[in-house]
Design an enzyme around this catalytic site. Structure first.
Site, short mmCIF file in Angstrom:
data_model
loop_
_atom_site.label_atom_id
_atom_site.label_comp_id
_atom_site.label_asym_id
_atom_site.label_seq_id
_atom_site.Cartn_x
_atom_site.Cartn_y
_atom_site.Cartn_z
N ARG A 232 0.86 -1.17 0.00
CA ARG A 232 0.00 0.00 0.00
C ARG A 232 0.90 1.24 0.00
O ARG A 232 1.96 1.23 0.66
CB ARG A 232 -0.88 0.04 1.26
N GLU A 261 -3.72 7.75 -5.11
CA GLU A 261 -4.13 7.01 -6.31
C GLU A 261 -5.50 7.51 -6.77
O GLU A 261 -6.37 7.75 -5.93
CB GLU A 261 -4.20 5.51 -6.01
N HIS A 279 -1.29 0.26 -9.74
CA HIS A 279 -1.99 -0.58 -8.75
C HIS A 279 -2.76 -1.69 -9.47
O HIS A 279 -3.98 -1.80 -9.36
CB HIS A 279 -2.93 0.26 -7.86
P1 NAP Z 1 -0.92 -11.64 5.03
O1 NAP Z 1 -0.93 -13.05 4.56
O2 NAP Z 1 -1.81 -11.24 6.14
O3 NAP Z 1 0.60 -11.27 5.38
C1 NAP Z 1 0.95 -10.06 5.96
C2 NAP Z 1 2.37 -10.17 6.48
O4 NAP Z 1 2.75 -8.91 7.02
C3 NAP Z 1 2.52 -11.20 7.62
O5 NAP Z 1 3.73 -11.91 7.46
C4 NAP Z 1 2.57 -10.33 8.87
O6 NAP Z 1 3.32 -10.89 9.93
C5 NAP Z 1 3.27 -9.11 8.34
N1 NAP Z 1 3.01 -7.94 9.16
C6 NAP Z 1 1.81 -7.40 9.47
N2 NAP Z 1 1.98 -6.32 10.24
C7 NAP Z 1 3.31 -6.18 10.41
C8 NAP Z 1 4.10 -5.26 11.13
N3 NAP Z 1 3.56 -4.24 11.79
N4 NAP Z 1 5.45 -5.42 11.08
C9 NAP Z 1 6.02 -6.44 10.40
N5 NAP Z 1 5.30 -7.33 9.70
C10 NAP Z 1 3.97 -7.21 9.72
O7 NAP Z 1 -1.28 -10.65 3.83
P2 NAP Z 1 -1.03 -10.88 2.28
O8 NAP Z 1 -2.16 -11.60 1.67
O9 NAP Z 1 0.36 -11.39 2.07
O10 NAP Z 1 -1.16 -9.37 1.75
C11 NAP Z 1 -0.35 -8.35 2.27
C12 NAP Z 1 -0.85 -7.00 1.78
O11 NAP Z 1 -0.56 -6.84 0.40
C13 NAP Z 1 -2.37 -6.81 1.85
O12 NAP Z 1 -2.81 -6.47 3.15
C14 NAP Z 1 -2.60 -5.72 0.84
O13 NAP Z 1 -2.56 -4.45 1.46
C15 NAP Z 1 -1.41 -5.83 -0.11
N6 NAP Z 1 -1.86 -6.24 -1.46
C16 NAP Z 1 -1.60 -5.41 -2.51
C17 NAP Z 1 -2.02 -5.77 -3.78
C18 NAP Z 1 -1.78 -4.89 -4.96
O14 NAP Z 1 -2.60 -4.85 -5.85
N7 NAP Z 1 -0.64 -4.21 -5.01
C19 NAP Z 1 -2.71 -6.98 -3.98
C20 NAP Z 1 -2.93 -7.80 -2.89
C21 NAP Z 1 -2.50 -7.43 -1.63
P3 NAP Z 1 2.88 -12.27 10.65
O15 NAP Z 1 2.98 -13.33 9.57
O16 NAP Z 1 3.91 -12.51 11.69
O17 NAP Z 1 1.49 -12.06 11.13
#
Ligand code: NAP
Length: 316
Positions: A232, A261, A279
Site C-alpha cells: 500500500r 491514487e 496498482h
Molecule cells: P498476510 O498473509 O496477512 O501477510 C501479511 C504479512 O505482514 C505477515 O507476514 C505479517 O506478519 C506481516 N506484518 C503485518 N503487520 C506487520 C508489522 N507491523 N510489522 C512487520 N510485519 C507485519 O497478507 P497478504 O495476503 O500477504 O497481503 C499483504 C498485503 O498486500 C495486503 O494487506 C494488501 O494491502 C497488499 N496487497 C496489494 C495488492 C496490490 O494490488 N498491489 C494486492 C494484494 C495485496 P505475521 O505473519 O507474523 O502475522
C-alpha cells in the site's frame, strides 16, 4: 424459500454478481445516492455484506447491521474495514489473498527485474533511436547473489520468496513472528533494510504500518539499493522516497502503489529512476474472476453451514 438479504458495499465481477442475484436479495449500497439513509433502512435486514478494500466499514456502521453474520471481502487488503469490531460482533470475515498471491508475486518480480535492469528506460532508448546515436546502454549490476529483503512474510511475501529463490537471490524477511523457512529472519525492519540490496514491501496497510518505510530505512537501503512496493502507498513515507530518489540516497524504486491514487505525486512519477505500475498487481481476468468467485463461494459456504473457504483470523 426466502432469499437471504445481502448488502453490496462494493460490487463483484459481473459473473459473480449474477450468481449473487440468483441466490440472494441484493441491496445496492454501492449505487445509493444517500448511503447513510440506505444503510439505516436496509442494513437491519441484511445477514451478509459483500465488500472490498476500497469501501469502508466502521464500528458505527455495524450498528445498522445487527443481523449480519458474514462479511465477504473481494480484496486481500482490508485496512478500511474494522475487523476487530467484526470479531466483537461475532461476524465472520473472508478475503481473497488465496486467489491473488501468484499475480501479485509476479508483479513484484516484474518490478524488481525492470527496476534493476532499467527495462523501461532502455526500451525508450531503443524506441527513440538514441541507441544508434549514443551507443550502448551503460553496464548495470547483476541480480545474481544480491540480497532481497521481504518486508511482510504472509501469503504474498512467501510467494515472492518462491519466485526470488531460483534467481539465486539471498532472501531475508521481516514479519511479526519468525516463520519455519530457511531464510534469515530480521525482527527489526531497519535491520532488514540495512542488510538488503532490494527491499520488497508487502505488509498490510493501516495505522500500524503507516510510514513504516521511512527516510532512515531508505538511506539504509542505499544508493545502489532498490525499493519495491506492492503493498500500500501508506506504508512508505512518500516525500522521503522522492527525496531519497532525487538525491541518490536510494538507487531506484519499482512501485505498484502510491499515497495518492490514481494521481500519484508528479514529483515521483517524473523521476528517471522509478518503474511505475498502476496498482494492477492482481489485474488479470483469471485472478479477478477467481477473487469474485471466492466471495460467492464463501457466502454459499456460510449459508449452507459449511466451513468458510478463506476466513481471516483477526489477531488478538
Ligand atoms: P498476510 O498473509 O496477512 O501477510 C501479511 C504479512 O505482514 C505477515 O507476514 C505479517 O506478519 C506481516 N506484518 C503485518 N503487520 C506487520 C508489522 N507491523 N510489522 C512487520 N510485519 C507485519 O497478507 P497478504 O495476503 O500477504 O497481503 C499483504 C498485503 O498486500 C495486503 O494487506 C494488501 O494491502 C497488499 N496487497 C496489494 C495488492 C496490490 O494490488 N498491489 C494486492 C494484494 C495485496 P505475521 O505473519 O507474523 O502475522
Amino acid at each position: 424459500m426466502t432469499k437471504p438479504d445481502i448488502l453490496v458495499m462494493y460490487p463483484a465481477r459481473p459473473h459473480a454478481m449474477a450468481q449473487l442475484e440468483q441466490a440472494y436479495t441484493l441491496h445496492r449500497y454501492d449505487e445509493a445516492a444517500d448511503k447513510p439513509a440506505f444503510l439505516a433502512q436496509h442494513g437491519p435486514k441484511c445477514s451478509g455484506v459483500v465488500i472490498n478494500g476500497h469501501a469502508t466499514l466502521t464500528h458505527a456502521m455495524l450498528q445498522h447491521l445487527p443481523n449480519c453474520r458474514i462479511v465477504a471481502c473481494s480484496s486481500a487488503g482490508f485496512e478500511s474495514i474494522d475487523v476487530e469490531a467484526l470479531a466483537d460482533h461475532g461476524i465472520a470475515f473472508t478475503n481473497t489473498s488465496a486467489a491473488l498471491y501468484d499475480d501479485v508475486a509476479d508483479a513484484a518480480l516484474m518490478l524488481t527485474l525492470a527496476a534493476r535492469r532499467e527495462l523501461v528506460q532502455a526500451h525508450g532508448y531503443v524506441q527513440t533511436g538514441e541507441w544508434g546515436e549514443k551507443g550502448p546502454w551503460p553496464l548495470l549490476s547483476t541480480l545474481t547473489g544480491k540480497r532481497a529483503g521481504i518486508l511482510g512474510f504472509g501469503t504474498i511475501g512467501k510467494a515472492i520468496a518462491a519466485r526470488f529463490a531460483p534467481l539465486k537471490l539471498e532472501i531475508g524477511y521481516t514479519a511479526r513472528s519468525q516463520k519455519d523457512v530457511p531464510h534469515q529472519y530480521f525482527a527489526d525492519p531497519m535491520a532488514l533494510a540495512d542488510w538488503a540490496d532490494i527491499l520488497v514491501v508487502i505488509v498490510p496497510g493501516g495505522e500500524e504500518t503507516d510510514g513504516m518505510v521511512d527516510a532512515a530505512m531508505l538511506g539504509a537501503l542505499g544508493p545502489t539499493g532498490t525499493l519495491i512496493n506492492v503493498a500500500r502507498g501508506s506504508v512508505v513515507d512518500e516525500p522521503a522516497l522522492i527525496d531519497a530518489l532525487t538525491t541518490g540516497a536510494l538507487g531506484s524504486a519499482g512501485l505498484d502503489v502510491y499515497q495518492n491514487e490514481p494521481q500519484p505525486d508528479p514529483r515521483l512519477t517524473a523521476l528517471p529512476n522509478v518503474t511505475l505500475y498502476p496498482h494492477h498487481a492482481s489485474g488479470t481476468v483469471e485472478t479477478r474472476d477467481a477473487m469474485a468467485q471466492l466471495v460467492v463461494d464463501n457466502l454459499a459456504a456460510h449459508f449452507q453451514g459449511n466451513p468458510l473457504l478463506t476466513p481471516v483470523a483477526v489477531p488478538a
